[in-house]
Design a protein around this motif. Structure first.
Motif, short mmCIF file in Angstrom:
data_model
loop_
_atom_site.label_atom_id
_atom_site.label_comp_id
_atom_site.label_asym_id
_atom_site.label_seq_id
_atom_site.Cartn_x
_atom_site.Cartn_y
_atom_site.Cartn_z
N ALA A 179 2.78 42.59 51.72
CA ALA A 179 3.78 41.78 52.43
C ALA A 179 3.87 40.38 51.83
CB ALA A 179 3.43 41.71 53.91
N ALA A 180 2.73 39.82 51.42
CA ALA A 180 2.73 38.50 50.79
C ALA A 180 3.46 38.53 49.45
CB ALA A 180 1.30 38.00 50.62
N MET A 181 3.28 39.62 48.71
CA MET A 181 3.98 39.76 47.43
C MET A 181 5.48 39.80 47.62
SD MET A 181 1.43 42.62 45.75
CE MET A 181 2.54 43.05 44.41
N VAL A 182 5.93 40.56 48.61
CA VAL A 182 7.37 40.63 48.89
C VAL A 182 7.91 39.26 49.26
CG1 VAL A 182 9.10 41.58 50.44
CG2 VAL A 182 7.31 43.07 49.52
N ALA A 183 7.15 38.50 50.07
CA ALA A 183 7.58 37.16 50.47
C ALA A 183 7.67 36.24 49.27
CB ALA A 183 6.61 36.60 51.51
N ALA A 184 6.71 36.34 48.36
CA ALA A 184 6.73 35.49 47.17
C ALA A 184 7.94 35.80 46.30
CB ALA A 184 5.44 35.67 46.37
N VAL A 185 8.19 37.07 46.07
CA VAL A 185 9.29 37.48 45.21
C VAL A 185 10.64 37.17 45.86
CG1 VAL A 185 10.40 39.49 44.16
CG2 VAL A 185 7.93 39.20 44.01
N ALA A 186 10.72 37.24 47.17
CA ALA A 186 11.97 36.94 47.88
C ALA A 186 12.39 35.48 47.70
CB ALA A 186 11.82 37.26 49.36
N ALA A 187 11.44 34.61 47.30
CA ALA A 187 11.76 33.19 47.11
C ALA A 187 12.48 32.94 45.79
CB ALA A 187 10.48 32.37 47.17
N LEU A 188 12.53 33.92 44.91
CA LEU A 188 13.14 33.74 43.59
C LEU A 188 14.65 33.88 43.66
CD1 LEU A 188 10.72 35.95 41.45
CD2 LEU A 188 10.73 33.45 41.59
N PRO A 189 15.38 33.21 42.74
CA PRO A 189 16.81 33.50 42.58
C PRO A 189 16.96 34.88 41.96
CG PRO A 189 16.08 32.02 40.86
CD PRO A 189 14.91 32.19 41.79
N PRO A 190 18.17 35.43 41.87
CA PRO A 190 18.33 36.81 41.43
C PRO A 190 18.17 37.05 39.93
CG PRO A 190 20.41 35.94 42.23
CD PRO A 190 19.40 34.90 42.49
#
Length: 227
Positions: free
Chosen positions: A30-41
């Protein structure tokens, strides 16, 4: 370069590969998904492999070599049969599907035998390339810490390496770029972390730790830096 996300590269994080162990790493996932969700596309992915290589957004791969024919893509438009991709690229494709299905990733793999100065120079060069882009670009660093932290660890058990892992986690959690250039060989992702140092020097504007753990004796960190 808008944001840098840092996540581990372990196949055990993929539920289709982990089986019953998937629940044990749910919080980290879940932490990995949150980190990656912070990136632009648009992503530039940094990882470690046998040799320097670049894999473009058109690439398709599969986790078949890790026990499940789970196909992943580095962009929505990627088609065709899977090709052999390094683990960091497979994890990038899988995370894209989990967190940002519309994202496009270009994976830069750096040879694990580079010394710190060579890795630092490659990070600086990559930063220059990213800064020339007119499109918002995020960097995703996919790599692991020490793999020697418990008796069952894949690299064998070296209790002294626990302190090395703690120091690495602390450096990632507070944005200590200099510390990332002095990592010993016990750190699996030593080269990728030195590339990160070259990308982010002299220091990130902010650093946020989302999760640190060492399941199965391997050090994993998830977090977000703002350059």
């Amino acid at each position: 370069m808008s944001t840098i996300a840092i996540i581990p590269s372990a196949p055990v994080l993929v539920p289709e590969l982990a089986g019953a162990a998937a629940d044990e790493v749910g919080e980290l996932r879940a932490a990995m998904v949150a980190a990656v969700a912070a990136l632009p596309p648009r992503w530039i992915v940094v990882g470690v492999g046998a040799a320097d290589a670049v894999f473009g957004p058109e690439s398709v791969g599969t986790f078949a070599g890790f026990g499940a024919d789970l196909v992943v893509r580095l962009s929505p438009e990627a088609t065709g049969p899977p090709v052999e991709l390094p683990l960091c690229a497979l994890i990038a494709g899988w995370m894209r599907d989990q967190a940002q299905p519309d994202a496009r990733a270009e994976v830069h793999v750096f040879a694990a035998n580079h010394d710190a100065d060579a890795a630092l120079a490659r990070g600086r060069q990559l930063r220059n390339e990213v800064e020339q882009s007119t499109e918002p670009t995020g960097v995703l660093v996919i790599t692991d810490g020490a793999n020697t932290l418990t008796p069952a660890a894949p690299g064998g058990y070296h209790p002294a390496d626990i302190d090395i892992q703690h120091a690495l986690d602390d450096a990632l959690g507070c944005g200590d770029v200099a510390a990332l250039t002095r990592l010993p060989g016990q750190v699996v992702g030593r080269v990728a972390f030195a590339v990160l140092a070259g990308l982010a020097e002299p220091a990130p504007r902010s650093a946020k730790e989302l999760h640190r753990a060492a399941p199965y004796g391997v050090g994993y960190f998830a977090g977000v830096w703002q350059p």
